[in-house]
Design a protein around this motif. Structure first.
Motif, PDB file in Angstrom:
ATOM      1  N   ALA A   1       0.827  -1.206   0.000  1.00  0.00           N
ATOM      2  CA  ALA A   1       0.000   0.000   0.000  1.00  0.00           C
ATOM      3  C   ALA A   1       0.860   1.253   0.000  1.00  0.00           C
ATOM      4  N   LEU A   2       1.970   1.210   0.725  1.00  0.00           N
ATOM      5  CA  LEU A   2       2.877   2.355   0.796  1.00  0.00           C
ATOM      6  C   LEU A   2       3.487   2.653  -0.570  1.00  0.00           C
ATOM      7  N   LYS A   3       3.849   1.609  -1.299  1.00  0.00           N
ATOM      8  CA  LYS A   3       4.412   1.789  -2.633  1.00  0.00           C
ATOM      9  C   LYS A   3       3.408   2.433  -3.587  1.00  0.00           C
ATOM     10  N   ASN A   4       2.136   2.181  -3.347  1.00  0.00           N
ATOM     11  CA  ASN A   4       1.099   2.708  -4.235  1.00  0.00           C
ATOM     12  C   ASN A   4       0.620   4.102  -3.840  1.00  0.00           C
ATOM     13  N   GLU A   5       1.110   4.609  -2.712  1.00  0.00           N
ATOM     14  CA  GLU A   5       0.758   5.967  -2.319  1.00  0.00           C
ATOM     15  C   GLU A   5       1.481   6.974  -3.211  1.00  0.00           C
ATOM     16  N   PRO A   6       0.928   8.177  -3.389  1.00  0.00           N
ATOM     17  CA  PRO A   6       1.682   9.217  -4.089  1.00  0.00           C
ATOM     18  C   PRO A   6       2.860   9.657  -3.234  1.00  0.00           C
TER      19      PRO A   6
END
Length: 203
Positions: free
Chosen positions: A109-114
């Motif tokens: 999820a962190l990788k997919n955050e802006p």
């Protein structure tokens, strides 16, 4: 998607534990530039609890002291720091927070955050898990020309192989090699017969 980059000091026999006991004789301007670039590669630091406690116990004081490493200490202080811990840590270093939930799910999820890229320093168990899960984009190894002989090694025994591909390499004046790896496709299936044509041929 945000990129995750990990950097580690490692000996010839694969030891990554307690580099402060064998690393500093090899520290020069080339090493400093490499370490600085890794630490400032993004806007977020992902840290295990032990690594975080070590950093938090040193860098805020160095920033406050105003010495020659205060500028770098301020950069670390201003960076968002996400700590992997199963406990309930009390944070005294600014911009620190705890990673919630399952490691793989939370990091995905962190990788997919802006946002900018994510750096991972130390935290060996996290490096291993993210490599296996395919979430670590680059592994920077600063390979020192020393055999330490004891201590935790980067890789433990496993049931399956983990193929990596070399992205870049550079040798410092001290003999330290800066090696950058990424995950590769599996090398399973190779045989001696396939390798045989590449062996030296007699007259």
């Amino acid at each position: 998607m945000r990129k995750i980059t990990a950097g580690l000091f490692i000996s010839l026999d694969g030891v990554v534990e307690a580099p402060d006991q064998w690393h500093f004789p090899y520290f020069n301007d080339e090493m400093g530039a490499a370490v600085g670039a890794l630490a400032q590669a993004g806007d977020t630091l992902l840290l295990g609890r032990k690594t975080y406690d070590s950093f938090a116990g040193a860098w805020p004081e160095r920033e406050a002291a105003g010495g020659e490493d205060a500028t770098f200490a301020k950069v670390l202080g201003d960076t968002r720091k996400i700590v992997v811990s199963t406990g309930r840590p009390t944070f005294t270093w600014r911009n620190s927070e705890q990673l919630r939930g399952d490691l793989v799910e939370a990091v995905t999820a962190l990788k997919n955050e802006p946002g900018g890229d994510i750096s991972l320093s130390g935290s060996i168990s996290i490096v291993r898990r993210l490599l296996v899960a395919g979430l670590l984009d680059e592994l920077h190894l600063l390979l020192h020309p020393i055999v330490v002989g004891k201590g935790m090694r980067l890789f433990e025994e496993a049931e399956s192989t983990l193929a990596l591909t070399l992205i870049s390499s550079r040798t410092f004046r001290t003999g330290v090699m800066h090696l950058v790896y990424a995950r590769a496709e599996s090398t399973d299936g190779g045989t001696y017969q396939e390798a045989k044509p590449h062996l030296p041929q007699g007259e």
